[in-house]
Design an enzyme around this catalytic site. Structure first.
Site, short mmCIF file in Angstrom:
data_model
loop_
_atom_site.label_atom_id
_atom_site.label_comp_id
_atom_site.label_asym_id
_atom_site.label_seq_id
_atom_site.Cartn_x
_atom_site.Cartn_y
_atom_site.Cartn_z
CG ASN A 110 -9.75 27.43 5.72
OD1 ASN A 110 -10.91 27.05 5.82
ND2 ASN A 110 -9.07 27.33 4.57
CG MET A 131 -17.39 27.47 -0.48
SD MET A 131 -15.89 26.49 -0.29
CE MET A 131 -15.35 26.45 -1.99
N GLY A 145 -21.47 21.25 6.35
CA GLY A 145 -21.24 21.53 7.77
C GLY A 145 -20.81 20.35 8.61
CB SER A 146 -19.36 17.01 7.96
OG SER A 146 -18.17 17.26 7.27
CG ASN A 147 -14.62 19.79 8.82
OD1 ASN A 147 -13.77 19.17 9.47
ND2 ASN A 147 -14.73 19.68 7.50
CG HIS A 175 -7.07 23.66 1.58
ND1 HIS A 175 -7.99 24.34 0.79
CD2 HIS A 175 -6.26 22.99 0.74
CE1 HIS A 175 -7.73 24.09 -0.47
NE2 HIS A 175 -6.68 23.28 -0.54
CE LYS A 214 -13.41 39.41 0.36
NZ LYS A 214 -12.52 38.66 -0.44
C1 GRF Z 1 -14.14 20.34 3.60
O1 GRF Z 1 -13.58 19.44 2.71
C2 GRF Z 1 -13.15 21.42 3.98
O2 GRF Z 1 -11.84 20.97 4.02
C3 GRF Z 1 -13.32 22.38 2.82
O3 GRF Z 1 -14.70 22.38 2.58
C4 GRF Z 1 -15.26 21.13 2.97
C5 GRF Z 1 -16.37 21.42 3.94
O4 GRF Z 1 -17.03 20.25 4.31
N1 GRF Z 1 -12.75 23.66 3.13
P1 GRF Z 1 -18.12 20.29 5.46
O5 GRF Z 1 -19.10 21.39 5.06
O6 GRF Z 1 -17.42 20.60 6.74
O7 GRF Z 1 -18.77 18.94 5.46
#
Ligand code: GRF
Length: 205
Positions: free
Chosen positions: A115, A92, A19-21, A117, A67
């Site tokens: 999203n 995911m 969850g860093s993003n 990536h 789903k």
């Molecule tokens: C990131 O590398 C993002 O690009 C990918 O999954 C990872 C998630 O990282 N889709 P975080 O959970 O946001 O740290």
């Protein structure tokens, strides 16, 4: 009386991991003019849950099931919270047409779902993109924010930036460079889509 949050764009973040993003986006809510209404995760031990607590954002655990059932639960939450945009941040699972249709915007010509990536799409789509890129020994790598469609990381690209891989970078150093770039470009891409300045790149998927 108008509340301070009335003018903010209501978003949800879907995340399965650390969850860093998601944390970065929650920290920038005021600057971005958004309100993160909820975090939805499919993993009960996901690091994103603790991060959401820090920002007093409610988390919903919608674990993997059939789903249709899982997505119907997600849509119910999003509807209840009047969410306008979905930001995927390490979620995911591929979303189906059911959820994409609910967020489709005909003026935009895409669903209001984006999203991040960790590769220079269309190179290295799918899971483990950092591993795939690192193994390829490419000198230049990058990260991409794109609209979500029914394919695997195939939607129109909003923003893409590259970083250089040094020959002696360990895998961890390589990922760190990539992740730091992710934290920079995801907010920029959010600004692009929210201020309506997204333009499909010529010849771009
Ligand atoms: C990131 O590398 C993002 O690009 C990918 O999954 C990872 C998630 O990282 N889709 P975080 O959970 O946001 O740290």
């Amino acid at each position: 009386m108008q509340s301070l949050t009335d003018n903010l764009t209501r978003v949800a973040i879907l995340a399965s991991g650390n969850g860093s993003n998601a944390e970065n986006i929650m920290a920038l809510q005021t600057e971005l003019g958004i309100k993160v209404c909820c975090i939805i995760t499919d993993k009960k031990n996901a690091g994103v849950i603790e991060k959401a607590k820090k920002y007093r954002v409610k988390t919903y655990l919608v674990e993997r099931s059939k789903k249709e059932i899982q997505e119907a639960k997600i849509v119910e939450i999003l509807k209840e919270l009047e969410v306008e945009w979905i930001f995927l941040a390490g979620y995911m699972k591929i979303l189906s047409k059911f959820i994409l249709d609910k967020f489709y915007d005909s003026k935009l010509g895409a669903s209001k779902i984006i999203n991040i990536h960790p590769s220079l799409l269309p190179l290295f789509p799918g899971a483990n993109a950092y591993e795939q890129t690192y193994r390829s020994e490419a000198e230049v790598s990058g990260v991409t924010v794109h609209f979500v469609d029914e394919g695997m990381d195939t939607g129109p690209i909003i923003l893409q930036e590259s970083f250089k891989r040094n020959s002696d970078d360990s895998f961890d150093e390589f990922c760190k460079k990539g992740l730091e770039l992710e934290w920079k470009i995801y907010p920029k891409a959010i600004q692009i889509v929210l201020n309506g300045s997204f333009k499909k790149m010529e010849g771009c998927i």
